[in-house]
Motif scaffolding. Structure first.
Motif, short mmCIF file in Angstrom:
data_model
loop_
_atom_site.label_atom_id
_atom_site.label_comp_id
_atom_site.label_asym_id
_atom_site.label_seq_id
_atom_site.Cartn_x
_atom_site.Cartn_y
_atom_site.Cartn_z
N ARG A 1 5.19 8.01 1.97
CA ARG A 1 4.58 6.89 2.70
C ARG A 1 5.49 5.65 2.75
NH1 ARG A 1 -0.57 7.00 0.97
NH2 ARG A 1 -1.29 7.85 2.90
N THR A 2 6.23 5.39 1.68
CA THR A 2 7.09 4.19 1.66
C THR A 2 8.23 4.28 2.67
OG1 THR A 2 8.43 5.09 -0.15
CG2 THR A 2 6.55 3.67 -0.76
N SER A 3 8.50 5.47 3.17
CA SER A 3 9.54 5.63 4.19
C SER A 3 9.01 5.43 5.60
CB SER A 3 10.17 7.02 4.09
OG SER A 3 10.87 7.16 2.87
N LEU A 4 7.69 5.25 5.73
CA LEU A 4 7.08 5.06 7.04
C LEU A 4 6.97 3.58 7.38
CD1 LEU A 4 4.09 7.59 6.78
CD2 LEU A 4 6.37 8.00 7.71
N THR A 5 7.11 3.28 8.65
CA THR A 5 6.81 1.93 9.13
C THR A 5 5.29 1.79 9.18
OG1 THR A 5 6.73 2.63 11.43
CG2 THR A 5 8.89 1.90 10.58
N GLU A 6 4.80 0.61 9.49
CA GLU A 6 3.35 0.43 9.64
C GLU A 6 2.82 1.31 10.76
OE1 GLU A 6 -0.35 -0.22 8.90
OE2 GLU A 6 1.23 -0.91 7.56
N HIS A 7 3.57 1.42 11.83
CA HIS A 7 3.20 2.29 12.96
C HIS A 7 3.09 3.75 12.47
CE1 HIS A 7 4.36 4.00 17.16
NE2 HIS A 7 3.07 3.90 17.05
N GLY A 8 4.08 4.20 11.74
CA GLY A 8 4.06 5.56 11.20
C GLY A 8 2.91 5.78 10.22
N ALA A 9 2.67 4.79 9.36
CA ALA A 9 1.57 4.89 8.39
C ALA A 9 0.22 4.95 9.11
CB ALA A 9 1.61 3.73 7.41
N GLY A 10 0.10 4.22 10.20
CA GLY A 10 -1.14 4.26 10.99
C GLY A 10 -1.39 5.63 11.57
N LEU A 11 -0.33 6.27 12.08
CA LEU A 11 -0.50 7.63 12.61
C LEU A 11 -0.81 8.61 11.48
CD1 LEU A 11 2.11 8.00 15.47
CD2 LEU A 11 -0.36 8.18 15.61
N LEU A 12 -0.20 8.43 10.32
CA LEU A 12 -0.52 9.28 9.18
C LEU A 12 -2.00 9.16 8.82
CD1 LEU A 12 0.06 11.19 6.83
CD2 LEU A 12 0.92 9.20 5.55
N ARG A 13 -2.53 7.95 8.83
CA ARG A 13 -3.96 7.75 8.54
C ARG A 13 -4.83 8.48 9.57
NH1 ARG A 13 -1.92 2.67 7.09
NH2 ARG A 13 -2.43 1.75 9.13
N GLN A 14 -4.45 8.41 10.83
CA GLN A 14 -5.21 9.12 11.87
C GLN A 14 -5.17 10.63 11.63
OE1 GLN A 14 -4.09 8.01 15.88
NE2 GLN A 14 -3.89 5.87 15.28
N CYS A 15 -4.00 11.14 11.30
CA CYS A 15 -3.86 12.58 11.03
C CYS A 15 -4.68 12.98 9.80
CB CYS A 15 -2.39 12.95 10.85
SG CYS A 15 -1.40 12.78 12.35
N ALA A 16 -4.68 12.14 8.78
CA ALA A 16 -5.46 12.43 7.57
C ALA A 16 -6.96 12.46 7.88
CB ALA A 16 -5.16 11.37 6.50
N THR A 17 -7.41 11.60 8.76
CA THR A 17 -8.82 11.60 9.17
C THR A 17 -9.16 12.92 9.87
OG1 THR A 17 -8.87 9.20 9.35
CG2 THR A 17 -10.55 10.41 10.58
N ILE A 18 -8.31 13.37 10.76
CA ILE A 18 -8.52 14.65 11.43
C ILE A 18 -8.53 15.78 10.42
CG2 ILE A 18 -7.50 16.29 13.08
CD1 ILE A 18 -6.42 13.70 14.56
N ALA A 19 -7.62 15.73 9.44
CA ALA A 19 -7.54 16.78 8.42
C ALA A 19 -8.81 16.83 7.55
CB ALA A 19 -6.32 16.58 7.54
N ARG A 20 -9.43 15.68 7.33
CA ARG A 20 -10.67 15.64 6.51
C ARG A 20 -11.90 16.06 7.28
NH1 ARG A 20 -8.25 10.90 4.73
NH2 ARG A 20 -9.51 9.65 6.15
N ASP A 21 -11.88 15.88 8.60
CA ASP A 21 -13.05 16.18 9.42
C ASP A 21 -13.21 17.69 9.56
OD1 ASP A 21 -15.17 16.18 11.16
OD2 ASP A 21 -14.10 15.22 12.80
#
Length: 185
Positions: A163-183
């Motif tokens: 995560r520390t290698s991601l920009t805020e934009h990248g971290a935002g997309l990771l959060r979206q992907c994590a939400t899809i993975a949990r659903d």
């Protein structure tokens, strides 16, 4: 195209914007390919037009290939405008194991795989939920969804460790992907 129009018209609109040419490949070595040097083109193996032995229908396979490769095109453009990774992130993370490839990939490859997997999961979830295919095809789509969801969860977990290698934009997309993975609906 009809399947995408029925289950995810917004994705079809996006594909019409980012994909300018679809080229069909023959042979066994590659299922699909996108390269920034020929941006807007996606290369897809002709086998994706036919059903698999497990019953996944050709339209579902081709739609997945278009979403997969189109997402690479979308990520390539979006990443130029607003990078997903901090400078030198690929160098500091080193080659990583990823769910879709047997060979180690750079962090940027893991990032794109995560986004691709999330979108393919959504495609198959929508296809199954809409019952857009005959019953046997829907069962195969659910099986494919579950396999891709497992891969997505692996990718999200792996990417989160960087995560520390991601920009805020990248971290935002990771959060979206994590939400899809949990659903699980």
């Amino acid at each position: 195209m009809r399947l995408l129009q029925d289950v995810w018209p917004e994705m079809l609109d996006e594909l019409r914007t980012v994909v300018r040419q679809v080229a069909l490949l023959d042979g066994m070595a590659i299922d699909g390919f996108t390269d920034f040097t020929v941006h807007g083109a996606v290369l897809i193996n002709r086998r994706r037009l036919s059903a698999t032995r497990s019953g996944l229908p050709g339209p579902a396979r081709l739609a997945e290939a278009l979403v997969h490769e189109g997402t690479h095109n979308r990520c390539n453009v979006a990443g130029v405008r607003a990078p997903f990774l901090r400078p030198a992130a690929d160098d500091t993370a080193g080659p990583l194991a990823t769910p879709l490839r047997p060979d180690p990939r750079p962090l940027s490859g893991l990032f794109q795989q995560t986004v691709v997997l999330a979108r393919c999961v959504l495609l198959h979830r929508r296809t199954a939920d809409e019952a857009a295919l005959p019953a046997a095809g829907t069962a195969a789509v659910r099986t494919r969804h579950d396999r891709l969801l497992t891969n997505l969860r692996t990718a999200v977990t792996s990417l989160a460790t960087h995560r520390t290698s991601l920009t805020e934009h990248g971290a935002g997309l990771l959060r979206q992907c994590a939400t899809i993975a949990r659903d699980t609906t």
